[in-house]
Design an enzyme around this catalytic site. Structure first.
Site, short mmCIF file in Angstrom:
data_model
loop_
_atom_site.label_atom_id
_atom_site.label_comp_id
_atom_site.label_asym_id
_atom_site.label_seq_id
_atom_site.Cartn_x
_atom_site.Cartn_y
_atom_site.Cartn_z
N ILE A 135 0.69 -1.29 -0.03
CA ILE A 135 0.03 0.19 0.02
C ILE A 135 0.57 1.22 -0.06
CG2 ILE A 135 -0.27 0.26 2.46
CD1 ILE A 135 -3.09 0.91 -0.06
N SER B 239 11.36 0.86 7.75
CA SER B 239 10.88 -0.34 7.86
C SER B 239 12.09 -1.48 8.18
CB SER B 239 10.54 -0.89 6.23
OG SER B 239 10.22 -2.29 6.23
N LYS C 132 -6.31 3.00 7.15
CA LYS C 132 -7.16 2.37 7.64
C LYS C 132 -6.97 1.07 8.01
CE LYS C 132 -8.53 -0.21 4.14
NZ LYS C 132 -8.58 -1.65 4.09
N ASP D 263 -11.01 -5.90 6.41
CA ASP D 263 -10.20 -5.06 5.99
C ASP D 263 -10.55 -4.36 4.79
OD1 ASP D 263 -7.20 -4.18 6.30
OD2 ASP D 263 -7.39 -4.92 4.14
#
Length: 308
Positions: A14, A36, A91, A169
């Site tokens: 994403i 990351s 989200k 999700d």
């Protein structure tokens, strides 16, 4: 005005598909760093393995976009807010309602912006659908959100764990649209959640809601659909039928059909910049509350094991 220096925390699909291009296309932001422990980041941009390392030793940032799984997002957001850094929450905004409320209170105390980002609300058909429905009497709503989990979430074990939401999700995207476009609040009446024998989260759900005016709302979620995918919302009104398809990108009204290019994540980042510049937050938890109600009130039905 200087651009807002932002770091993207969690460099997965994403982030690469949506966040990084949206940031690159918005002059209000400059990408200051990526974070990351698994991904190497992007060329010519500082990369660190943890948010703690970024805040201690990395380049200065004004904001962070948290693209991690929701189960670990609270600690990261709290760490950033402690420094007065603005926070963009992918989200769902958190694993629980209580932790999102705690973050909202913390943001208010330190004067930082907290943004619960519902990208589907920025799909092209959503705003005109909301305007059209504002003057209509809602009679019935049908939501069909069916997709292939193997295509959209391959190998993502976290999504099947508690707090990962399972089929909710993607389903929460539909709820983010419907809570935004319908003129009256609605609440859950019954639900059945189908949970694979080897997983902790549902692979499908059948849900019945009712709005405060008595209109019935039915939602069909399934992660087992192959072939063409279904992301449709149909609203029957006293003036005819409205349909949002392709996740909200295509709007059909009695007068005709409108198509427009995708601008969900550019819209999110434009909104985030406006919130930061005006010193405000936007933390709507209505979609997450409805999902929580499904787990609270829904019946569980065990289905066959899911093997990725």
């Amino acid at each position: 005005m200087d651009p807002i220096r932002i770091a993207v925390v969690g460099v997965g699909k994403i982030a690469r598909d949506q966040h990084l291009p949206a940031i690159a296309g918005n002059r209000a932001f400059s990408l200051a760093a990526t974070v990351s422990p698994h991904d190497p980041g992007v060329p010519e941009v500082p990369h660190l393995e943890s948010l703690e390392q970024l805040l201690e030793d990395g380049p200065a940032v004004d904001a962070v976009a948290l693209c991690t799984p929701p189960q670990v997002r609270y600690g990261l957001a709290a760490m950033a807010l402690k420094r007065g850094i603005h926070v963009f929450l992918e989200k769902p905004p958190g694993a629980t309602l209580a932790e999102v409320a705690a973050l909202e209170s913390r943001a208010d105390k330190v004067g930082a912006t907290l943004f619960a980002a519902w990208h589907s609300r920025f799909a092209a058909g959503v705003a005109p659908a909301r305007a059209w429905l504002a003057e209509r009497r809602i009679e019935r709503v049908e939501i069909t959100w069916r997709e292939d989990v193997r295509v959209w979430h391959p190998g993502q074990a976290w999504i099947w764990e508690p707090g990962g939401l399972g089929v909710f999700d993607p389903g929460i995207n539909a709820l983010s649209i419907v809570t935004h476009i319908l003129p009256r609040p609605f609440f859950l009446k019954t639900a059945t959640l189908e949970i694979p024998a080897n997983r902790a989260a549902p692979i499908a759900a059948d849900m019945h809601f009712c709005d405060t005016g008595g209109a019935a709302i039915h939602m069909d979620l399934d992660w087992r659909q192959t072939g063409p995918q279904s992301w449709d919302i149909i609203v029957e009104t006293d003036a005819g039928t409205l349909k949002l398809s392709n996740g909200g990108a295509v709007l059909s009204l009695p007068s005709g059909t409108e198509h427009a290019e995708d601008h969900e994540y550019p819209g999110l980042y434009a909104r985030f910049a406006t919130l930061i510049r005006s010193g405000r937050s936007d933390v709507d938890v209505d979609p997450l509350r409805l999902v929580a109600d499904a787990f609270l009130r829904g019946k569980r039905a065990t289905t066959e094991a899911f093997i990725d």
